[in-house]
Design an enzyme around this catalytic site. Sequence first.
Site, PDB file in Angstrom:
ATOM      1  N   LYS A 229      63.076  15.258  -3.124  1.00 35.34           N
ATOM      2  CA  LYS A 229      61.956  14.700  -2.354  1.00 35.34           C
ATOM      3  C   LYS A 229      60.898  14.062  -3.256  1.00 35.34           C
ATOM      4  CE  LYS A 229      64.112  15.820   1.254  1.00 35.34           C
ATOM      5  NZ  LYS A 229      64.013  16.872   2.221  1.00 35.34           N
TER       6      LYS A 229
HETATM    7  C1  LIG Z   1      64.713  17.856   3.150  1.00 38.26           C
HETATM    8  C2  LIG Z   1      64.543  17.909   4.630  1.00 38.26           C
HETATM    9  C3  LIG Z   1      64.358  19.116   5.314  1.00 38.26           C
HETATM   10  C4  LIG Z   1      64.498  20.458   4.666  1.00 38.26           C
HETATM   11  O1  LIG Z   1      63.765  20.637   3.523  1.00 38.26           O
HETATM   12  P1  LIG Z   1      64.277  21.697   2.400  1.00 38.26           P
HETATM   13  O2  LIG Z   1      63.108  21.804   1.492  1.00 38.26           O
HETATM   14  O3  LIG Z   1      65.484  21.110   1.757  1.00 38.26           O
HETATM   15  O4  LIG Z   1      64.569  22.974   3.089  1.00 38.26           O
HETATM   16  C5  LIG Z   1      64.134  19.066   6.677  1.00 38.26           C
HETATM   17  N1  LIG Z   1      64.087  17.898   7.333  1.00 38.26           N
HETATM   18  C6  LIG Z   1      64.288  16.717   6.720  1.00 38.26           C
HETATM   19  C7  LIG Z   1      64.213  15.460   7.503  1.00 38.26           C
HETATM   20  C8  LIG Z   1      64.537  16.698   5.351  1.00 38.26           C
HETATM   21  O5  LIG Z   1      64.760  15.513   4.752  1.00 38.26           O
END
Ligand SMILES: *Cc1c(COP(=O)(O)O)cnc(C)c1O
Length: 448
Positions: A229
Amino acid sequence: MKQKFNRRAFIGMTAAAGAGLTLVGPQFVWAQQSEKPAILGGSKAYTSGFSAWPIYDETEEKALISVLKSGNWGRLNGPVVGGFEQAYAKLNGSGHCLGVSSGTAALTTILGALGIGPGDEVVIPVYTFIATYNVVVLNYALPILVDTDIETFQIDAKKAEAAVTAQTKAIMPVHIGGTPADIDAFLALGQKKGIPIIEDACQAHLAEWNGKKVGNFGLAGAFSFQSSKNLNCAEGGAILTNDADFASTCYTFHNQGQGGTGISYGTGSGTRATNLRLTEFQGNLLLAQMTRLQQQAKTRSENAKYLTELLSDIPGIEPAKWYPGTTQSAYHLYMFRYLKEHFNGLSRDKFVEALTAEGIPCSQGYGQMNRDAYVTGLASNPHYLRIYGEKTMQEWLERNQCPQNDKLTGEQSLWFFQTMLLGTRENMEQIATAIRKIQQYAKQIAKA
Ligand SMILES: *Cc1c(COP(=O)(O)O)cnc(C)c1O
């Protein structure tokens, strides 16, 4: 088509010829005839490699060592996670922030704080990461998958309204790719039906709707700090909300039903809850990474704008459109549609192969979640059959039909990644040049 390609060359030449004239817009000039694509033995359009991820230096090293040496490693022992929460709330113009152990944990905490459980329905997009679906299913609630607006890649707000029933307890649009969903439409829908809007902003750090940061519009917004991210501490997440009571309920849910920094359980003080706490290491790593966040967002945004401008000269490449309220995308993904009829019928698979040969990674992105065996298997899950019954689960399969998403994901969707947008303007020109090469040689590539 030839005319269209020559337009930019023409603008470039006339502007350069007019002495004293300031060039407005990009000065990039297309080659009249592209070189041979790499897949046909030509040289690569892109040779420099993409930005490393994560990006760090001594700032991060010091942040981690200082927590280590403090001996206060958890949020119940030290002040760092609290400091991060204040900083992240301030950066986003939010009343409250709660750090949690992942984006999934942020969504889980929000659904937990809302008391969502068996018999409840939650409306989500079909075009999203599986976590959005999983958090609903882990509560034995029924996820209702809504079709995609093919031009924006976002959840279709009109179809979301049609998916609402008397059982709907939350509507959870995702700002997919880091670009806002149609927030005004969802706020109006939530108000009309009296149902909370939860923003899955896990990809949308610093994205804006009418100049205000996402995560501030619904009852709460969820963010992810997982490795891929735009803000990264390996695993982590946060909830933003402007509702003080809801913030406090979320805190309690993520801390075993206890408020404050209590770790013991006093009889009579508990509520249904779990442990989803963030550690001080992650908190300080996030504070260090946040010193880079805004500059990185600016670079991505400028490069994405330039890339979009270059791609506008290439028929058959359609970058995802924005809703009118969008004033900023986080560009976690650069999403675009590939229309093969403009590429002599060259298949999307072959196009990706040719682009990869040019040194440019490209993904077809999410598939068809509603057709995935794991997802359709919910209709025969014994717990779901016991809670909802055979008829409701069969109807659920029917409700999840998403024809626009089938078309988008089956034939058209492509992504570039956020790290590719951290490069130079020249890199964007190389990406566009590679695509144009492939277009001009599409017939030969199809035969190769
Ligand atoms: C990455 C993501 C999540 C989950 O986040 P994590 O930190 O990996 O648990 C949920 N929704 C979306 C749209 C994502 O891209």
